[in-house]
Design a protein around this motif. Structure first.
Motif, short mmCIF file in Angstrom:
data_model
loop_
_atom_site.label_atom_id
_atom_site.label_comp_id
_atom_site.label_asym_id
_atom_site.label_seq_id
_atom_site.Cartn_x
_atom_site.Cartn_y
_atom_site.Cartn_z
N ASP A 10 2.43 11.30 -14.33
CA ASP A 10 0.92 11.40 -13.86
C ASP A 10 0.76 10.87 -12.35
OD1 ASP A 10 0.48 12.54 -16.44
OD2 ASP A 10 -0.08 10.20 -17.18
N GLY A 11 1.95 10.10 -11.81
CA GLY A 11 1.60 9.65 -10.80
C GLY A 11 0.87 8.23 -10.53
N ALA A 12 0.75 7.68 -11.70
CA ALA A 12 -0.12 6.33 -11.77
C ALA A 12 0.53 5.31 -10.97
CB ALA A 12 -0.05 5.87 -13.28
N SER A 13 0.02 4.25 -10.47
CA SER A 13 0.41 3.15 -9.62
C SER A 13 1.74 2.39 -10.41
CB SER A 13 -0.80 2.01 -9.54
OG SER A 13 -0.21 1.17 -8.57
N LEU A 14 2.65 2.16 -9.64
CA LEU A 14 3.82 1.74 -9.83
C LEU A 14 3.72 0.18 -10.52
CD1 LEU A 14 6.94 2.02 -10.48
CD2 LEU A 14 7.31 1.06 -8.17
N PHE A 15 2.88 -0.50 -9.85
CA PHE A 15 2.86 -2.05 -10.00
C PHE A 15 1.50 -2.28 -10.69
CE2 PHE A 15 5.51 -2.48 -6.04
CZ PHE A 15 6.66 -2.46 -6.81
N PHE A 16 0.53 -1.26 -11.12
CA PHE A 16 -0.74 -1.53 -11.74
C PHE A 16 -1.00 -0.42 -12.91
CE2 PHE A 16 -5.46 -1.64 -11.93
CZ PHE A 16 -5.68 -2.94 -12.01
N GLU A 17 -1.68 -1.02 -13.88
CA GLU A 17 -1.92 -0.18 -15.03
C GLU A 17 -3.58 -0.24 -15.30
OE1 GLU A 17 -2.40 2.77 -16.85
OE2 GLU A 17 -0.11 2.56 -16.57
N ASP A 18 -4.43 0.76 -15.36
CA ASP A 18 -5.83 0.59 -15.65
C ASP A 18 -6.09 1.28 -16.87
OD1 ASP A 18 -5.32 3.16 -15.08
OD2 ASP A 18 -6.82 3.47 -13.46
N ARG A 19 -5.11 1.54 -17.73
CA ARG A 19 -5.64 2.25 -18.91
C ARG A 19 -5.25 0.97 -20.00
NH1 ARG A 19 -5.05 7.87 -19.37
NH2 ARG A 19 -5.66 8.82 -17.33
N LEU A 20 -4.87 -0.19 -19.84
CA LEU A 20 -4.98 -1.26 -20.69
C LEU A 20 -5.92 -2.40 -19.98
CD1 LEU A 20 -3.98 -1.99 -23.42
CD2 LEU A 20 -2.42 -3.62 -22.31
N ASN A 21 -6.90 -3.10 -20.83
CA ASN A 21 -7.45 -3.77 -20.21
C ASN A 21 -8.62 -3.43 -19.31
OD1 ASN A 21 -8.72 -6.64 -19.98
ND2 ASN A 21 -7.39 -6.80 -17.98
N ALA A 22 -8.99 -2.18 -19.52
CA ALA A 22 -10.17 -1.56 -18.87
C ALA A 22 -11.55 -2.36 -18.77
CB ALA A 22 -10.31 -0.06 -19.46
N PRO A 23 -12.24 -2.43 -17.98
CA PRO A 23 -12.03 -1.80 -16.60
C PRO A 23 -11.21 -2.45 -15.54
CG PRO A 23 -14.12 -2.91 -16.43
CD PRO A 23 -13.37 -3.19 -18.03
N VAL A 24 -10.70 -3.66 -15.94
CA VAL A 24 -9.96 -4.58 -14.94
C VAL A 24 -8.42 -4.23 -14.70
CG1 VAL A 24 -9.27 -6.87 -14.52
CG2 VAL A 24 -11.54 -6.47 -15.66
N GLY A 25 -7.84 -3.78 -15.72
CA GLY A 25 -6.57 -3.30 -15.60
C GLY A 25 -5.44 -4.61 -15.82
N VAL A 26 -4.21 -4.20 -15.47
CA VAL A 26 -3.06 -5.14 -15.69
C VAL A 26 -2.17 -5.01 -14.44
CG1 VAL A 26 -1.34 -5.81 -17.05
CG2 VAL A 26 -3.21 -5.06 -18.27
N ASN A 27 -1.92 -6.27 -13.86
CA ASN A 27 -0.81 -6.26 -12.86
C ASN A 27 0.50 -6.14 -13.70
OD1 ASN A 27 1.22 -7.41 -10.96
ND2 ASN A 27 -0.47 -8.79 -9.89
N MET A 28 1.09 -5.27 -13.40
CA MET A 28 2.51 -4.91 -14.00
C MET A 28 3.62 -5.60 -13.56
SD MET A 28 1.52 -3.09 -16.08
CE MET A 28 3.13 -2.63 -17.15
N MET A 29 3.56 -6.27 -12.30
CA MET A 29 4.79 -7.19 -11.87
C MET A 29 4.40 -8.52 -12.17
SD MET A 29 7.14 -5.92 -9.65
CE MET A 29 7.79 -7.44 -9.47
N ALA A 30 3.20 -8.79 -12.68
CA ALA A 30 3.10 -10.10 -13.16
C ALA A 30 3.48 -10.05 -14.60
CB ALA A 30 1.64 -10.71 -13.04
N ASN A 31 3.85 -8.81 -15.12
CA ASN A 31 4.16 -8.84 -16.65
C ASN A 31 5.64 -8.19 -16.69
OD1 ASN A 31 1.77 -8.96 -18.72
ND2 ASN A 31 1.15 -8.47 -16.59
N THR A 32 6.49 -8.36 -17.80
CA THR A 32 7.77 -8.05 -17.81
C THR A 32 7.75 -6.51 -17.99
OG1 THR A 32 8.10 -9.97 -19.00
CG2 THR A 32 9.93 -8.35 -19.21
N SER A 33 7.58 -5.89 -16.80
CA SER A 33 7.43 -4.24 -16.81
C SER A 33 8.78 -3.40 -16.77
CB SER A 33 6.63 -3.94 -15.66
OG SER A 33 7.42 -4.48 -14.34
#
Length: 595
Positions: free
Chosen positions: A78-101
């Motif tokens: 889907d071409g989503a952001s590599l280091f950020f995910e907005d589909r969890l913890n909406a509407p704020v999102g999740v920093n994927m680099m700050a998690n074990t991605s």
């Protein structure tokens, strides 16, 4: 052992001769096949239904890795952001680099996740992680450190299937995929060779980058261990240090420059972009290694007893030592056998230092605090160190033990004590043979999701709100449903690492910041008491749904106190509709706040 000592102390010619052609040793085929079969046995109960079953000992972290795999699928498809995910913890999102991605693993497996499901990807990664880690250590040991293939196989089996590795296979995909580590170790040791500062440094730097995108904690443990090893070895062998220190440091500099250039932006994103946090949601002395666990058996070992192990371990995914009584004796015997080798002594010292760190600030024995202070208390709040679960430092001595056992098995040769040694080794290793990991059946996804009915309700950037809300432990079903759908819809909250209450408190937390509705529904689920809602309470619930951009609220069937949760939702939102096997509340009439 002679090969291991020469590897560190003997100079290497700058012109390398072409190695003679060798036939494939039968063990080089039998060992990886054997490791793969053993890994399949360990994971067999999950393999029966990867998307329908959940690892019973840590279904929360199983869910986290379903999430990161679904994120990678969105990145690729889907071409989503590599280091950020907005589909969890909406509407704020999740920093994927700050998690074990685990991006180095999840991105290549994105097609598997897309077509077969994230559950299949989890099963593949844990299975190949166990087998691959064992084989990687076998390969490095057999090529560079020992002459006996049997010794290398013992070392590889221990490094890949030690109780700590099987324990972390209960959901910790990141920790069981350690096959890059032995090559990092080998490349660091090779930096002493003439002419390898640039080439070796670049290779090492690239390996560091790969490991960073698998698991940063393991990379930290590896760096600390190598640092202690080099320091201890340098003190014992100053003659070698005088010979190699310039080219060794030059190689480290090249590795640092290479990895630093490639990791600069990802690490900036991790520590400074939105969603970053500092510290852990628990104190350093909460999860430490129990001294008694050194001679105990892990719950997934053949000789393990879960009730006894629980007295010495913080959880089923943190049985980080548990060598067994004879296993511990054989590790000590191996150190004694190898004591004349400076390299073996330095390795043993490194393992001992990391073991001491894993004991935490106060010594604990069989579940009881002794009040005896330990050195870790002096460094427990040092940045980076404060992001680590302390007991996991004990994963290092487990790996060091595997290497020492291999070196000792290689050295025993035709010694007159060899029969006694092999009897001891057998009595040590057989009780540690791993058992299949337990699983439970996951709650099936309703037709409301599988038939795509939900899509009508989440159009226009709206979210699907499951009750119980997605949280660590209490809302794992809703998060699992979202991830098995490859995050095709956004959902509020979730289990991830982020700041507790930004911008006021950036301490690491496993939950999204508290809100009125999340607290209310959590209490109702936990205690089954239905509060009488006031008009103000209903207004606050509505405000939270607006904040979450809710399009539909879905009550998950079953679970704990479902009728009480339903009663609260009826009081706040009116009577539900039964659609696609679940009760839902259509809230598309609520406004959608601007981004």
């Amino acid at each position: 052992m002679r090969a291991a000592e020469e590897m560190i102390t003997e100079p290497v010619a700058t012109e390398e001769k072409a190695p003679p052609r060798r036939r494939i040793h039968p063990a080089d085929v039998a060992v990886p096949v054997g490791f793969l079969l053993l890994a399949i046995v360990v994971m067999i109960q999950l393999w029966i239904d990867p998307n329908g079953r959940v690892l019973a000992s840590n279904d929360d972290d199983h869910g986290v890795f379903l999430f990161v795999l679904a994120h990678a699928e969105r990145v690729v498809f889907d071409g989503a952001s590599l280091f950020f995910e907005d589909r969890l913890n909406a509407p704020v999102g999740v920093n994927m680099m700050a998690n074990t991605s685990i991006l180095a693993l999840s991105l290549p497996l994105a097609p598997v996740t897309h077509f077969l499901g994230a559950g299949v990807s989890v099963a593949i990664l844990i299975t190949l992680g166990l087998a691959g880690t064992g084989y990687a250590w076998y390969w490095v040991l057999s090529r560079h450190l020992v002459e006996s293939r049997l010794a290398a196989a013992i070392g590889g089996a221990f490094c890949g299937f030690a109780p700590t590795m099987v324990s972390h296979a209960n959901g910790h995909v990141n920790f069981v995929n350690q096959y890059v580590v032995p090559f990092i170790v080998w490349q660091v040791l090779r930096l002493r060779e003439p002419g390898r500062a640039v080439r070796g440094g670049v290779i090492l730097g690239l390996l560091i980058v790969v490991q960073c995108f698998i698991n940063e904690e393991t990379l930290l443990f590896t760096a600390l261990t190598l640092g202690v090893f080099v320091l201890a070895y340098g003190i014992m062998r100053r003659d070698v240090v005088r010979e190699v220190w310039r080219r060794f440091l030059a190689g480290l500099g090249v590795a640092a420059a290479t990895s630093g250039a490639l990791l600069a932006y990802p690490l900036w994103y991790q520590f400074f972009a939105p969603g970053n946090y500092h510290g852990q949601p628990f104190s350093p002395d909460m999860y430490v290694t129990d001294l008694a666990s050194l001679v105990g058996f892990a719950r997934q070992s053949l000789a393990g007893n879960a009730a006894l192990t629980r007295e010495m371990s913080v959880s089923a995914t943190e049985d980080n030592t548990f060598f067994g009584p004879i296993g511990f004796v054989m590790i000590v015997v191996s150190v004694v056998m190898l004591w004349r080798s400076a390299a073996a002594r330095a390795a043993a010292i490194a393992g001992l230092v990391l073991l001491l760190m894993s004991l935490g600030p106060v010594l604990k024995v069989f579940g009881h605090d002794t009040g005896i202070p330990l050195p870790f208390g002096l460094i427990s709040h040092v940045p980076i160190i404060d992001l680590v679960s302390v007991t996991r430092f004990a994963m290092v001595p487990a790996t060091v033990a595997g290497v020492l056992l291999a070196l000792a098995a290689d050295r025993i040769g035709t010694s007159r004590h060899r029969k006694l040694f092999w009897v001891g080794m057998t009595l040590a290793l057989v009780p540690l043979i791993p058992k299949p990991l337990p699983v439970v059946e996951g709650q099936p996804m309703p037709p409301f999701l599988t038939q795509g009915t939900y899509k009508t309700y989440v159009a226009d950037d709206r979210t699907l709100v499951t009750v119980p809300l997605p949280e660590v432990t209490t809302g794992r079903v809703g998060m699992r449903w979202a991830t098995l759908m490859n995050l095709d819809y956004a959902t509020p909250r979730g289990y991830f690492m982020g700041p507790a209450d930004p911008p006021h408190d950036d301490t690491g937390s496993w939950n999204a910041p508290r809100r009125f509705t999340s607290d209310l529904l959590w209490r109702v689920r936990e205690y089954g008491q239905v509060p009488r809602l006031s008009d103000d309470d209903r207004a606050r619930i509505t405000a939270d749904l607006v904040y979450w951009r809710a399009g539909v609220v879905v009550l998950i069937p079953g679970g704990r106190n479902p009728e009480a949760q339903r009663a609260v939702l009826v009081d706040a939102l009116g009577e539900p509709e039964l659609v696609g096997g679940v009760e839902i509340w259509d809230v598309r009439d609520l406004p959608v706040p601007p981004r």
